[in-house]
Write a protein that holds these residues in place. Sequence first.
Motif, PDB file in Angstrom:
ATOM      1  N   MET A   1       0.850  -1.195   0.000  1.00  9.41           N
ATOM      2  CA  MET A   1       0.000   0.000   0.000  1.00  9.41           C
ATOM      3  C   MET A   1       0.882   1.240   0.000  1.00  9.41           C
ATOM      4  SD  MET A   1      -3.022   1.034   2.704  1.00  9.41           S
ATOM      5  CE  MET A   1      -1.909   1.238   4.102  1.00  9.41           C
ATOM      6  N   PRO A   2       0.652   2.194  -0.921  1.00 10.42           N
ATOM      7  CA  PRO A   2       1.445   3.436  -0.914  1.00 10.42           C
ATOM      8  C   PRO A   2       1.273   4.176   0.406  1.00 10.42           C
ATOM      9  CG  PRO A   2       0.115   3.249  -2.912  1.00 10.42           C
ATOM     10  CD  PRO A   2      -0.354   2.193  -1.976  1.00 10.42           C
ATOM     11  N   ARG A   3       2.343   4.856   0.816  1.00  7.88           N
ATOM     12  CA  ARG A   3       2.297   5.627   2.046  1.00  7.88           C
ATOM     13  C   ARG A   3       2.949   6.984   1.813  1.00  7.88           C
ATOM     14  NH1 ARG A   3       0.813   2.691   6.404  1.00  7.88           N
ATOM     15  NH2 ARG A   3       0.726   0.426   6.122  1.00  7.88           N
ATOM     16  N   ILE A   4       2.469   7.982   2.524  1.00  6.64           N
ATOM     17  CA  ILE A   4       3.018   9.335   2.402  1.00  6.64           C
ATOM     18  C   ILE A   4       2.887  10.037   3.748  1.00  6.64           C
ATOM     19  CG2 ILE A   4       0.834  10.409   1.688  1.00  6.64           C
ATOM     20  CD1 ILE A   4       4.320  11.242   0.234  1.00  6.64           C
ATOM     21  N   ASP A   5       3.837  10.893   4.029  1.00  6.35           N
ATOM     22  CA  ASP A   5       3.772  11.757   5.203  1.00  6.35           C
ATOM     23  C   ASP A   5       3.065  13.056   4.810  1.00  6.35           C
ATOM     24  OD1 ASP A   5       4.652  12.817   7.871  1.00  6.35           O
ATOM     25  OD2 ASP A   5       5.851  14.162   6.618  1.00  6.35           O
ATOM     26  N   LEU A   6       2.177  13.545   5.649  1.00  9.63           N
ATOM     27  CA  LEU A   6       1.575  14.868   5.476  1.00  9.63           C
ATOM     28  C   LEU A   6       2.111  15.776   6.564  1.00  9.63           C
ATOM     29  CD1 LEU A   6      -2.207  14.126   4.713  1.00  9.63           C
ATOM     30  CD2 LEU A   6      -0.371  14.621   3.085  1.00  9.63           C
ATOM     31  N   ASN A   7       2.623  16.947   6.182  1.00  8.36           N
ATOM     32  CA  ASN A   7       3.137  17.887   7.177  1.00  8.36           C
ATOM     33  C   ASN A   7       2.463  19.241   7.031  1.00  8.36           C
ATOM     34  OD1 ASN A   7       5.061  20.050   5.887  1.00  8.36           O
ATOM     35  ND2 ASN A   7       5.658  18.138   4.862  1.00  8.36           N
ATOM     36  N   SER A   8       2.489  20.009   8.111  1.00 10.43           N
ATOM     37  CA  SER A   8       1.892  21.344   8.090  1.00 10.43           C
ATOM     38  C   SER A   8       2.664  22.259   9.027  1.00 10.43           C
ATOM     39  CB  SER A   8       0.423  21.283   8.519  1.00 10.43           C
ATOM     40  OG  SER A   8      -0.210  22.542   8.338  1.00 10.43           O
ATOM     41  N   ASP A   9       2.699  23.563   8.696  1.00 13.83           N
ATOM     42  CA  ASP A   9       3.356  24.570   9.519  1.00 13.83           C
ATOM     43  C   ASP A   9       2.398  25.002  10.623  1.00 13.83           C
ATOM     44  OD1 ASP A   9       5.183  24.312   7.495  1.00 13.83           O
ATOM     45  OD2 ASP A   9       4.807  26.284   6.613  1.00 13.83           O
ATOM     46  N   LEU A  10       2.788  24.761  11.868  1.00  9.71           N
ATOM     47  CA  LEU A  10       1.892  25.021  12.996  1.00  9.71           C
ATOM     48  C   LEU A  10       2.606  25.816  14.086  1.00  9.71           C
ATOM     49  CD1 LEU A  10       0.264  21.451  13.176  1.00  9.71           C
ATOM     50  CD2 LEU A  10      -0.576  23.465  11.948  1.00  9.71           C
ATOM     51  N   GLY A  11       1.841  26.206  15.114  1.00  5.11           N
ATOM     52  CA  GLY A  11       2.407  26.976  16.211  1.00  5.11           C
ATOM     53  C   GLY A  11       2.754  28.398  15.827  1.00  5.11           C
TER      54      GLY A  11
ATOM     55  N   VAL B   1      -7.741  16.474   1.203  1.00  6.71           N
ATOM     56  CA  VAL B   1      -6.573  15.654   0.871  1.00  6.71           C
ATOM     57  C   VAL B   1      -6.615  14.339   1.644  1.00  6.71           C
ATOM     58  CG1 VAL B   1      -4.067  15.465   1.130  1.00  6.71           C
ATOM     59  CG2 VAL B   1      -5.067  17.570   0.224  1.00  6.71           C
ATOM     60  N   ARG B   2      -6.850  14.440   2.936  1.00  5.48           N
ATOM     61  CA  ARG B   2      -6.867  13.234   3.759  1.00  5.48           C
ATOM     62  C   ARG B   2      -7.990  12.286   3.321  1.00  5.48           C
ATOM     63  NH1 ARG B   2      -4.447  11.601   8.756  1.00  5.48           N
ATOM     64  NH2 ARG B   2      -4.962   9.385   8.833  1.00  5.48           N
ATOM     65  N   ALA B   3      -9.159  12.825   3.010  1.00  7.45           N
ATOM     66  CA  ALA B   3     -10.292  11.987   2.603  1.00  7.45           C
ATOM     67  C   ALA B   3      -9.994  11.256   1.300  1.00  7.45           C
ATOM     68  CB  ALA B   3     -11.548  12.842   2.464  1.00  7.45           C
ATOM     69  N   LEU B   4      -9.405  11.955   0.336  1.00  8.44           N
ATOM     70  CA  LEU B   4      -9.120  11.316  -0.951  1.00  8.44           C
ATOM     71  C   LEU B   4      -8.031  10.256  -0.800  1.00  8.44           C
ATOM     72  CD1 LEU B   4      -9.679  11.076  -3.942  1.00  8.44           C
ATOM     73  CD2 LEU B   4      -8.071  12.963  -4.341  1.00  8.44           C
ATOM     74  N   LEU B   5      -6.985  10.560  -0.045  1.00  8.95           N
ATOM     75  CA  LEU B   5      -5.927   9.567   0.156  1.00  8.95           C
ATOM     76  C   LEU B   5      -6.447   8.339   0.899  1.00  8.95           C
ATOM     77  CD1 LEU B   5      -2.851  11.820   1.047  1.00  8.95           C
ATOM     78  CD2 LEU B   5      -3.465  10.850  -1.163  1.00  8.95           C
ATOM     79  N   ASP B   6      -7.300   8.569   1.896  1.00 18.57           N
ATOM     80  CA  ASP B   6      -7.907   7.439   2.609  1.00 18.57           C
ATOM     81  C   ASP B   6      -8.759   6.602   1.661  1.00 18.57           C
ATOM     82  OD1 ASP B   6      -6.705   8.190   4.974  1.00 18.57           O
ATOM     83  OD2 ASP B   6      -8.495   9.144   5.819  1.00 18.57           O
ATOM     84  N   ALA B   7      -9.527   7.277   0.803  1.00 13.98           N
ATOM     85  CA  ALA B   7     -10.392   6.567  -0.137  1.00 13.98           C
ATOM     86  C   ALA B   7      -9.594   5.742  -1.125  1.00 13.98           C
ATOM     87  CB  ALA B   7     -11.280   7.560  -0.884  1.00 13.98           C
ATOM     88  N   GLU B   8      -8.385   6.182  -1.445  1.00 12.48           N
ATOM     89  CA  GLU B   8      -7.513   5.467  -2.383  1.00 12.48           C
ATOM     90  C   GLU B   8      -6.581   4.494  -1.665  1.00 12.48           C
ATOM     91  OE1 GLU B   8      -7.541   5.618  -5.690  1.00 12.48           O
ATOM     92  OE2 GLU B   8      -9.242   7.024  -5.693  1.00 12.48           O
ATOM     93  N   SER B   9      -6.838   4.261  -0.378  1.00 13.71           N
ATOM     94  CA  SER B   9      -6.042   3.312   0.434  1.00 13.71           C
ATOM     95  C   SER B   9      -4.560   3.690   0.482  1.00 13.71           C
ATOM     96  CB  SER B   9      -6.210   1.886  -0.083  1.00 13.71           C
ATOM     97  OG  SER B   9      -7.564   1.472   0.006  1.00 13.71           O
ATOM     98  N   ILE B  10      -4.296   4.982   0.534  1.00 15.42           N
ATOM     99  CA  ILE B  10      -2.917   5.460   0.684  1.00 15.42           C
ATOM    100  C   ILE B  10      -2.699   5.800   2.153  1.00 15.42           C
ATOM    101  CG2 ILE B  10      -1.295   7.296   0.072  1.00 15.42           C
ATOM    102  CD1 ILE B  10      -2.777   7.415  -2.649  1.00 15.42           C
ATOM    103  N   GLY B  11      -1.760   5.115   2.769  1.00 15.25           N
ATOM    104  CA  GLY B  11      -1.514   5.292   4.192  1.00 15.25           C
ATOM    105  C   GLY B  11      -0.851   6.610   4.507  1.00 15.25           C
ATOM    106  N   ILE B  12      -1.231   7.202   5.618  1.00 15.84           N
ATOM    107  CA  ILE B  12      -0.615   8.446   6.085  1.00 15.84           C
ATOM    108  C   ILE B  12       0.258   8.108   7.294  1.00 15.84           C
ATOM    109  CG2 ILE B  12      -0.994  10.814   6.889  1.00 15.84           C
ATOM    110  CD1 ILE B  12      -2.152  10.154   4.090  1.00 15.84           C
ATOM    111  N   GLU B  13       1.555   8.288   7.163  1.00 17.63           N
ATOM    112  CA  GLU B  13       2.447   8.010   8.281  1.00 17.63           C
ATOM    113  C   GLU B  13       3.698   8.870   8.165  1.00 17.63           C
ATOM    114  OE1 GLU B  13       3.322   3.852   8.108  1.00 17.63           O
ATOM    115  OE2 GLU B  13       5.051   4.157   6.812  1.00 17.63           O
TER     116      GLU B  13
END
Length: 252
Positions: free
Chosen positions: A1-11, A237-249
């Motif tokens: 299963m493809p996997r990708i990291d999602l990052n965001s600028d926070l704080g 983004v998260r919904a589409l990746l989840d729907a395509e069975s792409i893991g977020i890690e």
Amino acid sequence: MPRIDLNSDLGESYGQWRLGDDETMLGLVSSANIACGFHAGDPSTLLDTCRAAAERDVRIGAQVGYQDLAGFGRRFIDVTPAELTAEVIYQIGALEGLARVAGSSVSYIKPHGALYNAVVHHREQARAVVAAVCAYDNSLPILGLAGSVLLDEAERAGLPVVTEAFADRAYTPEGTLVSRREPDAILHDPDTVARRVLRMVTEGVVTALDGSDVPVTARSVCIHGDSPGATAMAVAVRALLDAESIGIEAFA
């Protein structure tokens, strides 16, 4: 299963000035680029963000930048290499202390704003950032743009490197980011951004501003937390990746 990291600028809130929805974003991403007080973020905000990230098992990265609160770190500063190295060490150390109190730690480094753009081509400043990371902890990965001199210098120094792409920023045909000063530099439509990320992950390409397809190599995809509609874009983004069975890690 493809996997990708999602990052965001926070704080990036400061005092009474609030920016972004960190709580929601932390429920969607796997890595948080947390400000270190130089371009944004006061100590209380940074500690709260570190605690929230730790509670959600989201990896913490130190987002180091120029000392430029007034300009939100988006103005180039012609700082000497020695000074820039010291400033980056200072920022990592400050965030590391807050992260430890929160029960976590700094596990990677990512430049912010004008510094990020500068070290795509500015080798002297790239070397200064790399020197800081090597001096602080040479096991820390550097997150940056594929093909940048920053990642080249990091690899030369033996640092782990992680390539990233941007969900909500326009690309030039050369594979660099379109300046925020240019029209259409920022994308806003959640569905468009989500489909764009899917192509990045599954096809390794992104459509540039001129309509051409540009190759992208990314182990992580950034969704800016301060962009208008950032939360809606992250949800899409998260919904589409989840729907395509792409893991977020988080990247290893």
